[in-house]
Design an enzyme around this catalytic site. Sequence first.
Site, PDB file in Angstrom:
ATOM      1  N   ASP A 330       0.910  -1.257  -0.055  1.00 29.50           N
ATOM      2  CA  ASP A 330      -0.018  -0.032  -0.125  1.00 29.50           C
ATOM      3  C   ASP A 330       0.819   1.225  -0.077  1.00 29.50           C
ATOM      4  OD1 ASP A 330      -2.126   1.602   0.126  1.00 29.50           O
ATOM      5  OD2 ASP A 330      -3.147   0.446   1.685  1.00 29.50           O
ATOM      6  N   GLU A 532     -10.413   6.945   4.541  1.00 28.77           N
ATOM      7  CA  GLU A 532      -9.651   6.282   5.337  1.00 28.77           C
ATOM      8  C   GLU A 532      -9.506   6.956   6.871  1.00 28.77           C
ATOM      9  OE1 GLU A 532      -5.701   5.606   3.623  1.00 28.77           O
ATOM     10  OE2 GLU A 532      -6.512   6.086   1.625  1.00 28.77           O
TER      11      GLU A 532
HETATM   12  C1  BGC Z   1      -4.806   3.024   0.241  1.00 29.32           C
HETATM   13  C2  BGC Z   1      -5.345   2.107  -0.683  1.00 29.32           C
HETATM   14  C3  BGC Z   1      -5.308   2.938  -2.155  1.00 29.32           C
HETATM   15  C4  BGC Z   1      -4.067   3.499  -2.005  1.00 29.32           C
HETATM   16  C5  BGC Z   1      -3.581   4.258  -3.451  1.00 29.32           C
HETATM   17  C6  BGC Z   1      -3.871   4.003   0.077  1.00 29.32           C
HETATM   18  O1  BGC Z   1      -3.605   4.954   1.076  1.00 29.32           O
HETATM   19  O2  BGC Z   1      -5.079   2.304   1.508  1.00 29.32           O
HETATM   20  O3  BGC Z   1      -6.797   1.660  -0.666  1.00 29.32           O
HETATM   21  O4  BGC Z   1      -5.443   1.806  -3.089  1.00 29.32           O
HETATM   22  O5  BGC Z   1      -3.767   4.270  -1.216  1.00 29.32           O
HETATM   23  O6  BGC Z   1      -4.521   5.411  -3.469  1.00 29.32           O
HETATM   24  C1  BGC Z   2      -3.496   9.921  -1.933  1.00 31.97           C
HETATM   25  C2  BGC Z   2      -4.305   8.567  -1.745  1.00 31.97           C
HETATM   26  C3  BGC Z   2      -3.663   7.798  -0.684  1.00 31.97           C
HETATM   27  C4  BGC Z   2      -3.382   8.575   0.613  1.00 31.97           C
HETATM   28  C5  BGC Z   2      -2.756   7.696   1.524  1.00 31.97           C
HETATM   29  C6  BGC Z   2      -3.455  10.513  -0.444  1.00 31.97           C
HETATM   30  O1  BGC Z   2      -2.602  11.710  -0.834  1.00 31.97           O
HETATM   31  O2  BGC Z   2      -4.208  10.782  -2.802  1.00 31.97           O
HETATM   32  O3  BGC Z   2      -4.459   7.962  -2.981  1.00 31.97           O
HETATM   33  O4  BGC Z   2      -4.529   6.538  -0.589  1.00 31.97           O
HETATM   34  O5  BGC Z   2      -2.722   9.690   0.488  1.00 31.97           O
HETATM   35  O6  BGC Z   2      -2.653   8.411   2.918  1.00 31.97           O
END
Ligand code: BGC
Ligand code: BGC
Length: 642
Positions: A330, A532
């Site tokens: 991830d 998230e």
């Molecule tokens: C998320 C994932 C996601 C990735 C890319 C991460 O923070 O946990 O679910 O696919 O970012 O955006």
């Molecule tokens: C990104 C997301 C990712 C996240 C992780 C963001 O800045 O746009 O895709 O999941 O950071 O914390």
Amino acid sequence: MNTKKILPLILLGALLFAAGCRAANPSSPTGTDPGAEATSPAETGSEADAIYLDPSQSPDARADDLLGRMTLEEKIGQMTLVEKNSITPQAVTDKFIGAVLSGGGGRPSTNDPEHWAEMVDGFQSKALETRLAIPLLYGVDAVHGHGNLKGATIFPHNIGLGAAADPDLMFRIGQATAEEVAATGIWWNFAPVLAVTQDIRWGRTYESYSQDPELVSLLASAYLRGLQGENLADPLTVLATPKHFVGDGGVVWGTSTTQNYSIDRGDTQIDEDGLRSIHLYPYLAAIEDGAQSVMVSFSSWNGTKLHEHQYLITEVLKGELGFEGFVVSDWAGIDEVDSNYYNAVVRAINAGIDMNMVPTQYDLFIMALTAAVENEEVPMDRIDDAVRRILRVKFMLGLFEAPFSDPDLRDIPGSQAHRELAREAVAKSLVLLQNRDDVLPAAKDLPLVFVAGDFADDVGVQSGGWTIEWQGGRGNITPGTTVLEAIRAAVGPDTDVRYNRFGTYDRVLDEDGNPAIAQLGIVVIGEAPYSEGVGDAEDLSIPEADVANIARVAERVEQLVVILISGRPLIITDQLDMADAWVAAWLPGTEGQGVADVLFGDRPFQGKLPFAWPLSMEQLPLGTNHDESPLFPLGYGLEAGR
Ligand code: BGC
Ligand code: BGC
């Protein structure tokens, strides 16, 4: 290092040397018969008749052949997944980068299908300029439709689809999503989420279909089959990515190690039987159904980060479950394994991660992994295993034959057919929690209807997180139909629909000049967008302002309906009596018409709760707390309408 490991290393060294020689002295292409018998890599003299370039060969044979031609630098490049704003197309060539992604909000400056395709094709052409011309894999989070793309069809978030509980619908949503993603030249989707969420305080609850592993498995697999189709090489299918492996839905409140987060990325504290029966369970069907990439979870299992969990990644996923695809980390997940980045890389790659979603500082990763291989802290056979897995999937996707977008597909995103499908999904996802005196479905010929709440007229809030921006946004962020617009479109020509955000209708008077009483009031409230850990919530009660709004509207209507737009159950125990009907609409996405379809009886209420609905915050987590009796149990949902 033991002798078992030294021998393959020597052999590989020889192979690498041979590959280097071929590159230094490329023999001129000979006129080979495309149907000729396969030759072993050792016999292959030129690039032109190379097995890896022959589409009639199996992905395995092609991957083996190509691997044999690659330098360490090229191999490590294949293991590197970079965020698109953090790399130039030229660096993709220079560093042999294997994959690029758009994170949440990772859109081109003009957000339409043409510019998406142009951006992705731009990276692709630079990947094809490398010595071996290995095509790039471009990934995106199309977690409820192609959410970053303006004008895409936004389907309900997974919690709503859990309420709809319809595998055939999931399959069709998978197909439609694949088509919208493929239309922009992308063939890799970071979905579905297989989390079996046990605590709805988690900010990712809405990304999860249900607290029930059986339902998660059924729906996620149907969706995955829809995304991937019969053949990954079909131009309208995309590679699915079950995530986040494993136990993401089991995290315990208060265990997050991420600043400002409370539960997201925390620790799943459960014995192995529990981990297997609840959280690992949906992976069995997903792998059986052909999953070829899996994303690792930020979370830990009993104190060990999944990103360094060799037992779970290598022994269980790749060994026991027979997963042959590649494992992707991830977003900077590897960085969290150890404060010393080199050590983090060594542990994560040795644990079995094949591709690192870096996402920004790709040079550091390349340097660290190169050093680790040179120091023999990451064995060469681990690198080869990782790269073989990645290449194999690229061959399965047909990328070597068709690496670029197809301009003829640009009209697919947001097509009428897909919006109709999303509308059907919305209608099926609504859960009727209370329906005194059968107020719903409502008649379409009521003289006066009052609508209130700022969630009634906002495509952004009804779409939630992962829409245009990572955190989503309020307002008119992408074309769609709001609940208010849908209500107006659903009622007959003689119905007067009045909207006031605050539930004040002072100027709406009856014939006698008194404040008019509407036959029906509809208040739409809920949770503003988040994603998230930003959505981790200690308190899920309804804000005072919304309660006051409900009370104000109640004074002016004969019957009152409250619609909740939220990523999870909210605490409504004390407010339940204030309205005749309560509807959980989850995060329906752009097709608000589906809400009106059930409110006014064009479709029946049929959704069932995918999560138990708590009486109070004290009951949480309910998923594991089976002794508590909730306000509404798992599977609850009144039926109404035809
Ligand atoms: C998320 C994932 C996601 C990735 C890319 C991460 O923070 O946990 O679910 O696919 O970012 O955006
Ligand atoms: C990104 C997301 C990712 C996240 C992780 C963001 O800045 O746009 O895709 O999941 O950071 O914390």
